[in-house]
Design an enzyme around this catalytic site. Structure first.
Site, PDB file in Angstrom:
ATOM      1  N   ALA A 299      12.314 -28.204 -17.766  1.00 54.67           N
ATOM      2  CA  ALA A 299      13.354 -28.876 -17.754  1.00 54.67           C
ATOM      3  C   ALA A 299      13.484 -29.305 -19.090  1.00 54.67           C
ATOM      4  O   ALA A 299      12.504 -29.016 -20.061  1.00 54.67           O
ATOM      5  CB  ALA A 299      13.647 -29.914 -16.817  1.00 54.67           C
ATOM      6  N   ASN A 300      14.582 -30.154 -19.219  1.00 53.81           N
ATOM      7  CA  ASN A 300      14.672 -30.980 -20.820  1.00 53.81           C
ATOM      8  C   ASN A 300      15.258 -32.154 -20.387  1.00 53.81           C
ATOM      9  O   ASN A 300      15.354 -32.656 -19.358  1.00 53.81           O
ATOM     10  CB  ASN A 300      15.559 -29.924 -21.721  1.00 53.81           C
ATOM     11  CG  ASN A 300      16.878 -29.823 -21.143  1.00 53.81           C
ATOM     12  OD1 ASN A 300      17.613 -30.662 -20.749  1.00 53.81           O
ATOM     13  ND2 ASN A 300      17.374 -28.625 -20.432  1.00 53.81           N
ATOM     14  N   ARG A 301      15.306 -33.062 -21.738  1.00 57.61           N
ATOM     15  CA  ARG A 301      15.769 -34.391 -21.516  1.00 57.61           C
ATOM     16  C   ARG A 301      17.236 -34.783 -21.192  1.00 57.61           C
ATOM     17  O   ARG A 301      17.848 -35.778 -21.438  1.00 57.61           O
ATOM     18  CB  ARG A 301      15.268 -35.177 -22.577  1.00 57.61           C
ATOM     19  CG  ARG A 301      13.695 -35.169 -22.953  1.00 57.61           C
ATOM     20  CD  ARG A 301      13.446 -36.042 -24.203  1.00 57.61           C
ATOM     21  NE  ARG A 301      12.060 -35.812 -24.369  1.00 57.61           N
ATOM     22  CZ  ARG A 301      10.986 -36.428 -23.653  1.00 57.61           C
ATOM     23  NH1 ARG A 301      11.059 -37.067 -22.655  1.00 57.61           N
ATOM     24  NH2 ARG A 301       9.738 -36.153 -23.967  1.00 57.61           N
TER      25      ARG A 301
END
Ligand code: CTP
Ligand code: CA
Length: 224
Positions: free
Chosen positions: A33-35
Site C-alpha cells: 500500500a502507500n501513505r
C-alpha cells in the site's frame, strides 16, 4: 437574515472521483500500500457535491470516511479501481486523486505465506498496474470533457508534473509537493501547483478542504 441561495453550477453533471490508496495483496493477510489517507479525494468529492454534481466516488481503503451524498464504490486493488471507473462512465469530468499502487504482486499466495526456516524471504514477482488516468484521458467517445490528474512529487514538482500532464494526456494536473520536509503526505494541508495548458499556477499552502473548494469551482467554471 436573508436566506443564502446556494449556487449549484454543477447540477445535472456527473463527476467521477478516485480516492485513497489501493491495496495489492501478497497473501490473504498482507498487502502493498502507500501513505495516502484519502483526505484530499474525499474533500474534492464533497466540494463537487456541494456545487450540485452527482459524484461517483471510487475509493480504495482510506483512513477517512467517505462523504455523505455521493455514490460510494469501494475497491481494493488498482484493477478493481479501473473496472469501477469504467462502470461509472460516462461522466462530464473525472478527478483521479487516488494514490494507485504502481505495481501488483503476480505471485500472490492463496494461503498465508510461512517462514520456511531457511532465513530466505519469499521472492515477490511484480507487474505494473494499469494507469487509470492515462487510460481515461485517451478514451475517444467516452472521454470526460475534463480529466484531472494528481502528481505527488518530492522534487522538481512543476517540471515532473508538466511532463506527467503531457504523458498521461489529461487536461489538468494538481501537483503536490510531498517532500518529507513539507509534512504534506498524510497531513491536513496541501501545497499545490495547478498545471493546465496555460502553464503552472502556484497556489498558497492551505487546508485540503480549501484546495478542494477552489478546484471544484474551477471545474464548474470549465464545464459551464
Ligand atoms: N494514476 C492512475 N493509475 C495508476 C497510477 C497513477 O490513475 N496506475 C494516477 C493517479 O491517480 C494520479 C496520477 O495518475 O492522478 C499520477 O500519479 P503518480 O503516481 O504521480 O504518477 P505515475 O505515473 O505513477 O508516476 P510515478 O512514477 O511518479 O509514480
Ligand atoms: Ca505512481
Amino acid at each position: 437574515p436573508e436566506a443564502q441561495v446556494q449556487p449549484r453550477p454543477l447540477a445535472g453533471r456527473h463527476v467521477i472521483v478516485t480516492s485513497g490508496p489501493t491495496h495489492e495483496p501478497i497473501d490473504p493477510v498482507r498487502y502493498i500500500a502507500n501513505r495516502s489517507s484519502g483526505a484530499q479525494g474525499t474533500a474534492i468529492a464533497a466540494a463537487l457535491r456541494d456545487l450540485g454534481a452527482r459524484v461517483s466516488f471510487v475509493t480504495g481503503p482510506a483512513q477517512v470516511p467517505a462523504p455523505e451524498g455521493v455514490d460510494v464504490i469501494r475497491v481494493e486493488t488498482a484493477r478493481q479501481m479501473r473496472d469501477a471507473v469504467e462502470s461509472a462512465l460516462p461522466a462530464d469530468a473525472a478527478v483521479m486523486a487516488a494514490a494507485v499502487a504502481d505495481w501488483r504482486v503476480t505471485n500472490a499466495a492463496e494461503r498465508k505465506m510461512k517462514k520456511d526456516g531457511s532465513g530466505r524471504p519469499p521472492a515477490l514477482e511484480m507487474a505494473e498496474n494499469p494507469d487509470i488516468l492515462a487510460w481515461v484521458s485517451k478514451l475517444n467517445k467516452r472521454r470526460p470533457k475534463l480529466v484531472v490528474g494528481f502528481a505527488a512529487e518530492t522534487n522538481d514538482v512543476t517540471a515532473h508534473a508538466t511532463d506527467k500532464r503531457l504523458r498521461k494526456g489529461c487536461d489538468w494536473i494538481v501537483a503536490n509537493d510531498v517532500s518529507p520536509a513539507t509534512g504534506i503526505m498524510g497531513g491536513a494541508e496541501n501545497a499545490v501547483t495547478l498545471i493546465t495548458a496555460e502553464g503552472p499556477e502556484e497556489w498558497p499552502r492551505m487546508g485540503k478542504p480549501a484546495v478542494a473548494r477552489i478546484l471544484a469551482s474551477r471545474i464548474a467554471k470549465e464545464l459551464t
